[in-house]
Design a protein around this motif. Structure first.
Motif, PDB file in Angstrom:
ATOM      1  N   THR A 384       0.692  -0.939  -0.072  1.00  0.00           N
ATOM      2  CA  THR A 384       0.383   0.346  -0.204  1.00  0.00           C
ATOM      3  C   THR A 384       1.094   1.245   0.279  1.00  0.00           C
ATOM      4  O   THR A 384       1.898   1.186   0.723  1.00  0.00           O
ATOM      5  CB  THR A 384      -0.862  -0.271   1.302  1.00  0.00           C
ATOM      6  OG1 THR A 384       0.014   0.325   2.408  1.00  0.00           O
ATOM      7  CG2 THR A 384      -1.974  -1.476   1.666  1.00  0.00           C
ATOM      8  N   PRO A 385       0.322   2.089  -0.591  1.00  0.00           N
ATOM      9  CA  PRO A 385       1.017   3.416  -0.076  1.00  0.00           C
ATOM     10  C   PRO A 385       1.806   3.548   1.538  1.00  0.00           C
ATOM     11  O   PRO A 385       3.198   4.121   1.168  1.00  0.00           O
ATOM     12  CB  PRO A 385      -0.107   5.002  -0.234  1.00  0.00           C
ATOM     13  CG  PRO A 385      -0.918   4.319  -1.183  1.00  0.00           C
ATOM     14  CD  PRO A 385      -0.803   2.212  -0.692  1.00  0.00           C
ATOM     15  N   GLN A 386       1.626   3.493   2.521  1.00  0.00           N
ATOM     16  CA  GLN A 386       1.782   3.541   3.641  1.00  0.00           C
ATOM     17  C   GLN A 386       3.097   2.348   3.518  1.00  0.00           C
ATOM     18  O   GLN A 386       3.518   2.860   4.354  1.00  0.00           O
ATOM     19  CB  GLN A 386       0.796   3.638   4.708  1.00  0.00           C
ATOM     20  CG  GLN A 386       1.307   3.672   6.536  1.00  0.00           C
ATOM     21  CD  GLN A 386       1.032   5.164   6.545  1.00  0.00           C
ATOM     22  OE1 GLN A 386       0.509   5.637   6.353  1.00  0.00           O
ATOM     23  NE2 GLN A 386       2.667   4.923   7.690  1.00  0.00           N
ATOM     24  N   LEU A 388       4.682   0.781   1.900  1.00  0.00           N
ATOM     25  CA  LEU A 388       5.424   0.786   1.004  1.00  0.00           C
ATOM     26  C   LEU A 388       6.600   1.884   1.172  1.00  0.00           C
ATOM     27  O   LEU A 388       7.973   1.724   1.265  1.00  0.00           O
ATOM     28  CB  LEU A 388       5.428   0.905  -0.635  1.00  0.00           C
ATOM     29  CG  LEU A 388       6.375   0.530  -1.935  1.00  0.00           C
ATOM     30  CD1 LEU A 388       7.617  -0.480  -1.606  1.00  0.00           C
ATOM     31  CD2 LEU A 388       6.405   1.035  -3.036  1.00  0.00           C
ATOM     32  N   ALA A 389       5.648   2.766   1.562  1.00  0.00           N
ATOM     33  CA  ALA A 389       6.637   4.231   1.993  1.00  0.00           C
ATOM     34  C   ALA A 389       7.290   3.946   3.020  1.00  0.00           C
ATOM     35  O   ALA A 389       8.425   3.770   3.160  1.00  0.00           O
ATOM     36  CB  ALA A 389       5.786   5.333   2.448  1.00  0.00           C
ATOM     37  N   GLU A 390       7.059   3.259   4.140  1.00  0.00           N
ATOM     38  CA  GLU A 390       7.705   2.711   4.782  1.00  0.00           C
ATOM     39  C   GLU A 390       8.719   1.543   4.875  1.00  0.00           C
ATOM     40  O   GLU A 390      10.496   1.468   5.860  1.00  0.00           O
ATOM     41  CB  GLU A 390       6.841   1.860   6.162  1.00  0.00           C
ATOM     42  CG  GLU A 390       5.590   2.990   7.256  1.00  0.00           C
ATOM     43  CD  GLU A 390       6.733   3.921   7.393  1.00  0.00           C
ATOM     44  OE1 GLU A 390       7.153   4.298   8.176  1.00  0.00           O
ATOM     45  OE2 GLU A 390       4.962   5.062   7.752  1.00  0.00           O
TER      46      GLU A 390
END
Lengths: 451, 403
Positions: A384-386, A388-390
């Motif tokens: 997810t965006p969150q 993958l960003a993490e």
């Protein structure tokens, strides 16, 4: 298409590089599973007996424990001990995954721990949920499913988690004297999640009857696990078209043995295994073959794994699954060359900042899944965006704090991605401005995050 | 720093415009574009994790027994509310809202959770929105998500879970966006460019990364901050709660109608005098930030509900704090509420009136207030609220909290 060795490491293991002596053929992998459990010996985890020994003393003096300063102090010590062992067990779980030559064992353990989810909320970081897996799951990983099921259903942590400890037969001796009633939670999840699967051939009446059959099965913090006849609903109970009657636990054990061999159970769990290891839409012929083996062998797990690993789809197809956050972190630590021993020496703060806090941010609050159905399997739930960003953030930050010197990004890509590395990734890692960013790109790449 | 400008640059590198980007299409344009859905009203649900002491926040100074239970806490400075209740000074910045009818409280309210007093179980029940008849472990979704499941033409960005804390209240099958504004991926421009290449041929990774950049773009603020060091300083000082509120406001000004996040720091077993003040100051800042950033027009259509898992003991303990109790208080704010009032039936504090002879007696179910708010704001059917969103709840008469 990647080589068998990288398929073993990604699909059935904890990542590259493969540990010295790691089996890479189905026969060798199965033989290793049946061999000695070297990792459990090297990195031990406490059993629930140990927990019970410590908690029962206070439970026996519940009243005094509120005021007696000695007991209050003792309670504090025990709480701290449970926490300490919980952290130790977390380290051990990582260390086993990093060091294990037969990494499939650790992956299977994670699969079954999730299948039989227990989440202890407040005690998420205490030893209880690790002890449950160590006692009830690990010894039966390659044995008969019925034995694992029975161990799980009898374990205090499961009895507490699914409220079986509150369930009282409506016509039992206890209900007559002091009231109380049935709690269907364990009965329902036993059918819906642990064996036959949601929508399988059972009815609400079966759930109810099973809940009555299970009464008497309980755990008491003072006395420990015991079958308590005064809680048991007088039989017989009819579940799934068969009548169960008798004293004590015998009818419960008889039912669990039947349930473990049920065709719906065979299909449900065979499919779940294939979904976990291969694809969200697994090869139907593989699932059918596994279910057939299950029924033929009465639920011999090593045989079922064998059918899966020897099927033509086992080493074919693309990397359609995501490494879950836990697998991501473990594979990265392994890929950086950390050893189990190093992790065993990490202080708590390090575990929190490198493992627990990032896992939560990536969407996998460790040992605290959202419900008894455990973690989601589909790749879209994780990338997810969150999420993958993490992962990118972790990849860019932590390697440099964990190893010195950092590996050369290209060498790292060759080690941890091997023949999976895409041209774009190999092109990019050498163009990073710093070594740390090159390393970060390797771990943030789709190839590293898919399996 | 990833921001929207970087995203646009990034998309340029992919060779397509933002409007044509496949993932942006599926997410931001999902559902009908007819503006059906939830209409114009905004709902912000704040979960106060740790059990806020309602008796200290909204003090029943007119109750003759209060002072005996709270010999020190009860004597601390307060702001007058209605002659019976006084408000903790930690919320003094909200006093003008009280006067303007944009701040209200509900007292002696609680979830159906009784006797156990565990934070985790209490929060689970609060967010699941179920009663005691359904084992919490069998409830997979939260009440706000069940509400969304009934919204026709729902768009993904209609509801937003903000911050790092998992928001069970929004969990479930209805699509909800999640973002923690503190997810700062400090990528150099070069690393970002390289990652764009690495993700180029993997649609899932490409779209997730692109969306991360879009969500992470608090771009207007950042650009302004670059030019004004004083502003940058203020932003840094705002802390996570402030950034969460600013981010939520930004989304609510656009397509988002429901936002949920949590604030921690309410478990005041000791030194409550100081600690509760800090936590309240944070809540106050969050509400003021929402009001300021939303602007008068949208604030006028906004309802903020701040609820907690349970209250705390009526008596203060030996360490200047309070322990886990039962009934507590809920805070409501916004231009869409009928404020300037403490709602709820006051049970009294005589020993016989207490729950378990130690806690404030619940006289209402906190779910009824939420249910009436959702009915008042969005016109949801009573049957739906009582069966699907809060199964088994008896809503009772409309208390008139929503204008």
């Amino acid at each position: 298409m990647s080589s068998p060795a990288s398929l073993v490491a990604f699909r059935y293991g904890c990542g590259l590089p493969l540990t010295q002596g790691a089996p890479t053929t189905p026969d060798a992998m199965l033989a290793a599973l049946q061999g000695p459990d070297e990792m459990a010996r090297r990195f031990p985890v406490m059993s629930y007996d140990w927990v019970h020994e410590r908690t029962s003393e206070i439970a026996q003096n519940k009243k005094a424990a509120k005021t007696d300063p000695d007991l209050l102090a003792r309670q504090k010590t025990v709480d701290e001990e449970l926490k300490r062992e919980g952290f130790r067990a977390l380290r051990a779980t990582i260390a086993r995954s990093i060091d294990a030559p037969d990494a499939l064992r650790e992956r299977l353990l994670a699969f079954w721990a999730d299948h039989f989810t227990v989440s202890s909320g407040a005690q998420a970081r205490s030893i209880a949920s690790y002890a449950f897996v160590e006692d009830a799951v690990r010894p039966h990983l390659s044995g008969q499913f019925g034995d694992m099921l029975s161990a799980v259903v009898h374990h205090p942590v499961m009895l507490l988690y699914l409220d079986q400890t509150r369930s009282v037969g409506p016509n039992s001796a206890k209900a007559k004297r002091r009231g109380g009633g049935l709690n269907e939670n364990l009965a329902r999840e036993l059918l819906e999640l642990h064996t036959m699967g949601v929508g399988a051939g059972y009815s609400q009446t079966d759930v109810r009857q099973l809940a009555e059959l299970l009464t008497g099965l309980t755990y008491d913090a003072r006395r420990g696990y015991a079958f308590q006849p005064n809680l048991a609903e007088p039989g017989p109970e009819e579940v799934l078209g068969k009548s169960y009657e008798g004293k004590g636990e015998a009818p419960i054990r008889a039912f669990l043995a039947e349930l473990a061999r049920h065709p719906d159970t065979a299909r449900h769990i065979s499919r779940k295994l294939a979904v976990h290891f291969l694809s969200d839409a697994p090869d139907d012929s593989m699932v059918a073959a596994m279910a057939e083996t299950w029924q033929r062998t009465g639920g011999s797990l090593i045989e079922v794994y064998g059918t899966m690993l020897r099927h033509e789809a086992a080493f074919a197809g693309s990397a359609a699954k995501a490494r879950q956050p836990w697998d991501f972190v473990v594979a990265a630590l392994k890929g950086l060359g950390l050893t189990g021993e190093t992790v065993m020496n990490w202080p708590r703060e390090r575990l929190v900042e490198v493992v627990l806090a990032p896992l939560r941010a990536m969407g996998q609050s460790w040992k605290n899944p959202p419900g008894p159905d455990g973690w989601p399997e589909d790749i879209e739930s994780w990338i997810t965006p969150q999420g993958l960003a993490e992962r990118i953030g972790w990849a860019m930050r932590w390697p440099a704090e964990l190893v010195d010197p950092l590996p050369h990004p290209k060498a790292l890509a060759e080690t941890v991605l091997a023949d999976r590395a895409s041209a774009a990734t190999l092109w990019a890692v050498v163009r990073a401005e710093t070594v740390a960013e090159g390393v970060g790109i390797v771990f943030a790449s789709p190839e590293f995050n898919r399996r | 720093m990833m921001d929207r400008r970087a995203l646009l640059r990034g998309l340029g590198a992919f060779g397509c415009s933002a409007a044509a980007h496949p993932f942006l299409t599926t997410v931001t344009l999902a559902g009908t574009a007819s503006g059906k859905g939830l209409g114009d009203q905004r709902l912000v649900v704040i979960i106060l994790r740790g059990a806020m002491d309602g008796l200290d926040v909204v003090r029943p100074l007119g109750d003759k027994d209060f002072a005996t239970y709270r010999p020190t806490l009860g004597k601390a400075e307060h702001l007058e509310l209605d002659g019976f209740f006084g408000m903790h000074v930690g919320l003094s910045g909200l006093h003008p809202l009280w006067a303007a009818g944009e701040l209200a409280f509900v007292h002696a309210t609680s979830t159906p959770y009784r006797d156990k007093r565990s934070h985790f179980d209490g929060q689970d029940l609060l967010e699941a929105g179920t009663g005691p008849d359904l084992p919490i472990s069998q409830v997979r979704d939260g009440w706000l998500n069940r509400l969304l499941q009934s919204v026709p033409g729902l768009k993904a960005e209609t509801a937003f879970a903000v911050g790092r804390q998992e928001m069970r209240v929004l969990r479930g099958p209805a699509p909800v966006l999640e973002w923690a504004p503190d997810t700062a991926v400090d990528l150099s421009p070069q690393a970002q460019l390289l990652l764009e290449q690495v993700y180029h041929d993997d649609a899932l990774f490409q779209s997730a990364a692109a969306e991360a950049l879009l969500l992470g773009g608090a771009e207007d603020m950042d650009m302004a901050a670059e030019m004004d060091p004083a502003k940058a300083m203020r932003q840094a000082k705002r802390g996570e709660a402030g950034r969460v509120a600013a981010y939520a406001a930004e989304k609510l000004r656009q397509e988002t109608r429901i936002a949920a996040f949590s604030l921690t720091g309410w478990d005041t077993h000791k030194a409550q005098g100081k600690r509760l003040g800090q936590s309240l100051r944070q809540l106050e800042q969050v509400i003021l930030r929402l009001k300021a950033d939303l602007g008068p027009e949208i604030w006028g259509k906004t309802t903020v509900l701040a609820m907690t898992e349970f209250g705390r003991t009526v008596a203060e303990n030996g360490t200047g704090g309070t322990d886990h109790g039962t009934a507590g208080a809920m805070l409501a704010a916004g231009g869409a509420i009928r404020g300037g009032k403490v709602y709820g039936q006051w049970p009294g504090l005589s020993e016989a009136a207490l729950f378990d002879r130690r806690d404030l007696m619940p006289t209402s179910d906190v779910r009824t207030w939420a249910a009436h708010a959702m009915r008042g704001l969005y016109g949801f059917d009573r049957t739906l609220l009582q069966s699907k969103v809060f199964p088994g709840l008896e809503m009772g008469d409309d208390p008139g909290l929503i204008l």
